[in-house]
Write a protein that holds these residues in place. Structure first.
Motif, mmCIF file in Angstrom:
data_model
loop_
_atom_site.group_PDB
_atom_site.id
_atom_site.type_symbol
_atom_site.label_atom_id
_atom_site.label_comp_id
_atom_site.label_asym_id
_atom_site.label_seq_id
_atom_site.Cartn_x
_atom_site.Cartn_y
_atom_site.Cartn_z
ATOM 1 N N ARG A 282 1.231 -8.046 8.455
ATOM 2 C CA ARG A 282 1.172 -7.623 7.119
ATOM 3 C C ARG A 282 0.411 -6.626 7.290
ATOM 4 N N THR A 283 -1.024 -6.003 8.195
ATOM 5 C CA THR A 283 -1.492 -4.254 7.331
ATOM 6 C C THR A 283 -0.987 -3.624 8.488
ATOM 7 N N LEU A 284 0.256 -3.856 9.166
ATOM 8 C CA LEU A 284 0.617 -2.750 10.016
ATOM 9 C C LEU A 284 2.328 -2.461 9.050
ATOM 10 N N ILE A 285 2.579 -3.340 7.947
ATOM 11 C CA ILE A 285 3.884 -3.366 7.535
ATOM 12 C C ILE A 285 3.504 -2.530 6.245
ATOM 13 N N ALA A 286 1.882 -2.848 5.216
ATOM 14 C CA ALA A 286 1.410 -1.974 4.197
ATOM 15 C C ALA A 286 1.254 -0.942 5.126
ATOM 16 N N LEU A 287 0.613 -0.409 5.852
ATOM 17 C CA LEU A 287 0.492 0.711 6.071
ATOM 18 C C LEU A 287 1.533 2.157 6.535
ATOM 19 N N GLN A 288 2.884 1.154 7.135
ATOM 20 C CA GLN A 288 4.320 1.683 7.588
ATOM 21 C C GLN A 288 4.427 1.938 6.374
ATOM 22 N N ASN A 289 4.476 1.220 4.890
ATOM 23 C CA ASN A 289 4.836 1.292 3.570
ATOM 24 C C ASN A 289 4.193 2.711 2.702
ATOM 25 N N LEU A 290 2.894 2.656 3.315
ATOM 26 C CA LEU A 290 1.955 3.072 2.561
ATOM 27 C C LEU A 290 3.303 5.128 2.814
ATOM 28 N N GLY A 291 2.829 4.816 4.807
ATOM 29 C CA GLY A 291 3.039 6.707 5.108
ATOM 30 C C GLY A 291 4.225 7.022 4.154
ATOM 31 N N ASP A 292 5.851 5.860 4.614
ATOM 32 C CA ASP A 292 6.727 6.053 3.915
ATOM 33 C C ASP A 292 6.496 6.429 2.626
ATOM 34 N N LEU A 293 6.130 5.535 1.624
ATOM 35 C CA LEU A 293 6.003 6.338 0.351
ATOM 36 C C LEU A 293 5.720 7.376 -0.016
ATOM 37 N N TYR A 294 4.450 8.402 0.368
ATOM 38 C CA TYR A 294 3.523 8.780 0.343
ATOM 39 C C TYR A 294 4.098 10.018 1.066
ATOM 40 N N GLY A 295 4.895 10.201 2.634
ATOM 41 C CA GLY A 295 4.869 11.189 3.632
ATOM 42 C C GLY A 295 3.974 11.228 4.091
ATOM 43 N N LEU A 296 3.738 10.025 4.839
ATOM 44 C CA LEU A 296 1.998 10.292 5.872
ATOM 45 C C LEU A 296 2.736 10.040 7.089
ATOM 46 N N VAL A 297 2.215 10.779 8.053
ATOM 47 C CA VAL A 297 2.902 10.511 10.168
ATOM 48 C C VAL A 297 1.357 8.983 9.486
ATOM 49 N N ILE A 298 1.650 7.897 10.170
ATOM 50 C CA ILE A 298 0.824 7.388 10.266
ATOM 51 C C ILE A 298 1.305 6.122 11.556
ATOM 52 N N GLY A 299 0.284 6.356 13.064
ATOM 53 C CA GLY A 299 0.933 5.787 14.185
ATOM 54 C C GLY A 299 0.170 5.760 14.825
ATOM 55 N N VAL A 300 0.276 5.451 16.172
ATOM 56 C CA VAL A 300 -1.115 4.392 16.794
ATOM 57 C C VAL A 300 -2.269 4.765 16.712
ATOM 58 N N ALA A 301 -2.656 6.508 16.535
ATOM 59 C CA ALA A 301 -3.897 6.772 16.872
ATOM 60 C C ALA A 301 -4.101 6.885 15.254
ATOM 61 N N GLU A 302 -3.801 6.781 14.110
ATOM 62 C CA GLU A 302 -4.245 6.517 13.427
ATOM 63 C C GLU A 302 -4.430 5.438 12.970
#
Length: 214
Positions: free
Chosen positions: A118-138
Motif C-alpha cells: 500500500r505504501t509503495l503504491i501510494a509513493l508510486q502514485n505520488l511520483g506519477d502525480l507530481y512528476g517526481l522520480v521515486i526509486g529504491v534509493a528514495e
C-alpha cells in the motif's frame, strides 16, 4: 543503487529470471528452507469473488492453491499474492516500486506485507502525480525494511523519521480496514507473472543484503 528509473513504469521484470523456490523440506534433513506456514484457505469460489469484487481483468491468471500448498510453493513465473494486496490497490501488474524493492533485496514480492505494498503504491502514485522520480534509493532513505514479528520471513516498511512521505494509518484505525484484517497470511493464491521468479529469502540472508544496499 540506481534511483534514476522513472516511477511511471508499470512493471519491472527481474533480470535473468529463474525459479528458486523454498519447498516444504525439513531443515533437519539438510535443507536451509524450513516449512513456512500456514497453508492457504483460499479456493476457487474465493478467487471468483476476488475477480468480481476487485474488478480483476480476465487475462489475469490466478492459480488456486492445493489444500497443502504453503506460500513458498510458487512456481516458475509465479508470485504469491494475498487478498490484502488487492485491497491495497493491486490489480494484476506488479507496481514498479514493489518490483524494484523486491529485486534489490533479493526477495519475493510476496514477502512484503500488504501495508508495505500500500505504501509503495501510494509513493508510486505520488511520483506519477507530481512528476517526481521515486526509486529504491528514495524509498530506503525514508523507510527501513524490518521483519514482522508474527509472520515468518515477511517484512514491512518502518518509517525512519517521524513524518513519512505518505500518510501512515494510525494503529487505532487499522482494525476497520480490510487491508489490515487478521489472518491475512492464510488468504493467498499464486498469480502468473512472467519474469518474476525470485527466492523466498530467509531473514539472516536478507539482513546481509540490506547492509550491502544501504
Amino acid at each position: 543503487m540506481d534511483s534514476s528509473d522513472s516511477s511511471l513504469d508499470l512493471t519491472v521484470k527481474v533480470k535473468n529470471p529463474k525459479a528458486i523456490v523454498a519447498k516444504r523440506t525439513s531443515p533437519v534433513g539438510g535443507s536451509c528452507y524450513p516449512t513456512i506456514d500456514p497453508p492457504s484457505v483460499i479456493g476457487a469460489e474465493e478467487v471468483a469473488v476476488w475477480r468480481k469484487k476487485y474488478e480483476l481483468p480476465d487475462d489475469v491468471v490466478i492459480r488456486v492453491p492445493d489444500p497443502e500448498d504453503m506460500v513458498s510453493d510458487f512456481g516458475v513465473d509465479e508470485v504469491p499474492v494475498y487478498e490484502r494486496n488487492f485491497a491495497s490497490g493491486f490489480r494484476g501488474q506488479i507496481p514498479s516500486l514493489v518490483a524494484k524493492i523486491s529485486e534489490t533485496l533479493g526477495i519475493s514480492p510476496g514477502q512484503l506485507n500488504p501495508p508495505a505494498w500500500r505504501t509503495l503504491i501510494a509513493l508510486q502514485n505520488l511520483g506519477d502525480l507530481y512528476g517526481l522520480v521515486i526509486g529504491v534509493a528514495e524509498v530506503l532513505c525514508s523507510y527501513s525494511v524490518s521483519p514482522l514479528s508474527s509472520a515468518e520471513w515477511r517484512y514491512y516498511l518502518h518509517p525512519r523519521g517521524k513524518e513519512p512521505p505518505v500518510r501512515e494509518i494510525p494503529k487505532k484505525e487499522r482494525k476497520r480496514l480490510l487491508a489490515f484484517e487478521g489472518n491475512w497470511t492464510e488468504k493467498f493464491t499464486f498469480m502468473h507473472l512472467p519474469g518474476f521468479s525470485s527466492i523466498w529469502q530467509l531473514e539472516g540472508r536478507l539482513v546481509v543484503r540490506i547492509n550491502k544496499v544501504i
